[in-house]
Design an enzyme around this catalytic site. Structure first.
Site, PDB file in Angstrom:
ATOM      1  N   TRP A 327       0.827  -1.209   0.000  1.00  0.00           N
ATOM      2  CA  TRP A 327       0.000   0.000   0.000  1.00  0.00           C
ATOM      3  C   TRP A 327       0.861   1.258   0.000  1.00  0.00           C
ATOM      4  CZ3 TRP A 327      -0.417   3.319   4.458  1.00  0.00           C
ATOM      5  CH2 TRP A 327      -1.213   4.443   4.223  1.00  0.00           C
ATOM      6  N   HIS A 328       1.952   1.238   0.729  1.00  0.00           N
ATOM      7  CA  HIS A 328       2.829   2.402   0.749  1.00  0.00           C
ATOM      8  C   HIS A 328       3.489   2.633  -0.606  1.00  0.00           C
ATOM      9  CE1 HIS A 328       2.734   2.089   5.258  1.00  0.00           C
ATOM     10  NE2 HIS A 328       2.718   3.401   5.111  1.00  0.00           N
TER      11      HIS A 328
END
Length: 397
Positions: A327-328
């Site tokens: 996600w990052h």
């Protein structure tokens, strides 16, 4: 045309607080000025995406249309059916824009046209609604409340991540005067604390010291004391900058009569890594716990993929933090950051089990508590060094 980024400078707060005065007066009299609230929110969201950022505003509009279609299509289906395959399709459809945005840098130097400030946090909200429709905890929906929840102005860009049912309970009513006085007191406290965190401490750690430490670390090369200094400085900057931002968001929410959940609770005082994640970016951590970790655990146990419950939780931790890493961003250091925390929590669980079996021979006192906090703090700081990407510049460029 003027462009105002959320909580970026004192000018933003002056405009926003003046605009919120009529809303605060209404709430003081236990009356929510819903139309005025919409106009103020729409105005400030529009000002986020003016000038060079107009394409992001168009992307946001298209994104909202897409998510409304996904959510209400699944809500209509869920009234009479509950097949897992359609639920999975709905979740995948909800995260599709974010996946495209995250994967675009892998294949192109040009950012995705779907990208806009806050897409991650809006996606968390959309997926949450779909999953709670699946669970039956959300029985019915209307378009306007969903859009209002998705686009709540104080938190639209970087959270905290609220829950739909809790948010609706707040926004549909108005607090009593005594309750609102308490909310205003907390708002003032959080605003001043946020200014200290973001504009004083965040500035010192991030703007004054961090570039110098990065320069020295890169100039020396390899592992050095400058790199160690950078690790601690970056960790402090990350906390004070983001915690300050979150305090601003919570404070403005309180002024608007919405008790948005807090995001940080003395995370560096945590005695173990699991407790750290109960204190750090809590709204995100709890979201992943409820919608990734718990569902992964339930899926594995339901289908009897792994019999040993300890192994089930370990696999769920790996999946949970691997998803968080992706996600990052799709880079090795974000993915390693996620796996590092998964490994740290697994080791922590093994230690806690060992400690439970040998509690008579392992002391628990102020010294061991302080030692646990010290070790946890350094483990976390090292993980943030990985997260920062400086190791990539040092060893792979």
């Amino acid at each position: 045309m003027i462009n105002l980024q959320p909580y970026s400078d004192p000018q933003y707060f002056i405009y926003l607080l003046i605009a919120l005065i009529p809303l605060a007066v209404g709430l003081w009299h236990s009356h929510r000025l819903k139309v005025y609230e919409v106009l103020v929110s729409l105005g400030f969201i529009t000002l986020m995406f003016t000038g060079e950022k107009w394409t992001q505003g168009v992307a946001l509009l298209g994104y909202l249309i897409w998510q409304v279609l996904v959510i209400f299509a699944y809500a209509h289906y869920r009234k009479t059916h509950n097949q897992t395959s359609w639920f999975v399709i709905a979740v995948l459809a909800a995260i599709l824009p974010l996946v495209i945005v995250k994967l675009t840098p892998v294949f192109s130097v040009t950012p995705s046209l779907l990208r806009f400030l806050g897409i991650s946090y809006l996606t968390f909200k959309a997926v949450q609604i779909v999953m709670e429709l699946r669970d039956g905890t959300i029985k019915s929906l209307k378009i306007w409340p969903v859009i209002r929840f998705m686009c709540f102005m104080p938190t639209i860009s970087s959270g905290p991540i609220d829950r739909y049912r809790r948010f609706e309970q707040d926004v549909e009513g108005a607090p009593e005067r005594e309750q609102y006085v308490d909310m205003l007191n907390r708002a003032v406290k959080y605003l001043f604390l946020g200014f200290l965190y973001k504009y004083v401490l965040g500035y010192l750690f991030g703007t004054v010291w961090l570039p110098q430490l990065a320069h020295f670390a890169l100039q020396i090369g390899g592992f050095s004391w400058s790199l160690v200094g950078y690790m601690y400085d970056y960790s402090m900057y990350l906390f004070f900058d983001f915690a300050g931002y979150s305090l601003f968001a919570v404070a403005i929410s309180l002024i608007m009569g919405i008790d948005t959940p807090m995001n940080f609770n003395k995370p560096f005082a945590a005695p173990n890594i699991k407790e750290f994640w109960n204190r750090w970016h809590m709204s995100l951590s709890f979201w992943f716990r409820d919608f990734v970790f718990m569902r992964t655990t339930f899926f594995i146990m339901k289908h009897k993929l792994i019999k040993n419950r300890i192994r089930v939780s370990q696999v769920a931790y790996l999946i949970n933090f691997l998803v968080m890493g992706f996600w990052h961003g799709v880079t090795w250091y974000y993915i390693v950051y996620g796996l590092f925390h998964a490994g740290a929590i697994i080791i922590n669980d093994i230690w806690l089990q060992f400690k439970k079996k040998h509690r008579k021979s392992i002391p628990h006192n102020r010294f061991t508590q302080a030692l646990a906090i010290f070790i946890t703090f350094n483990v976390v700081c090292f993980s943030f060094l990985i997260f920062s990407g400086l190791l990539n510049q040092l060893f792979f460029q």
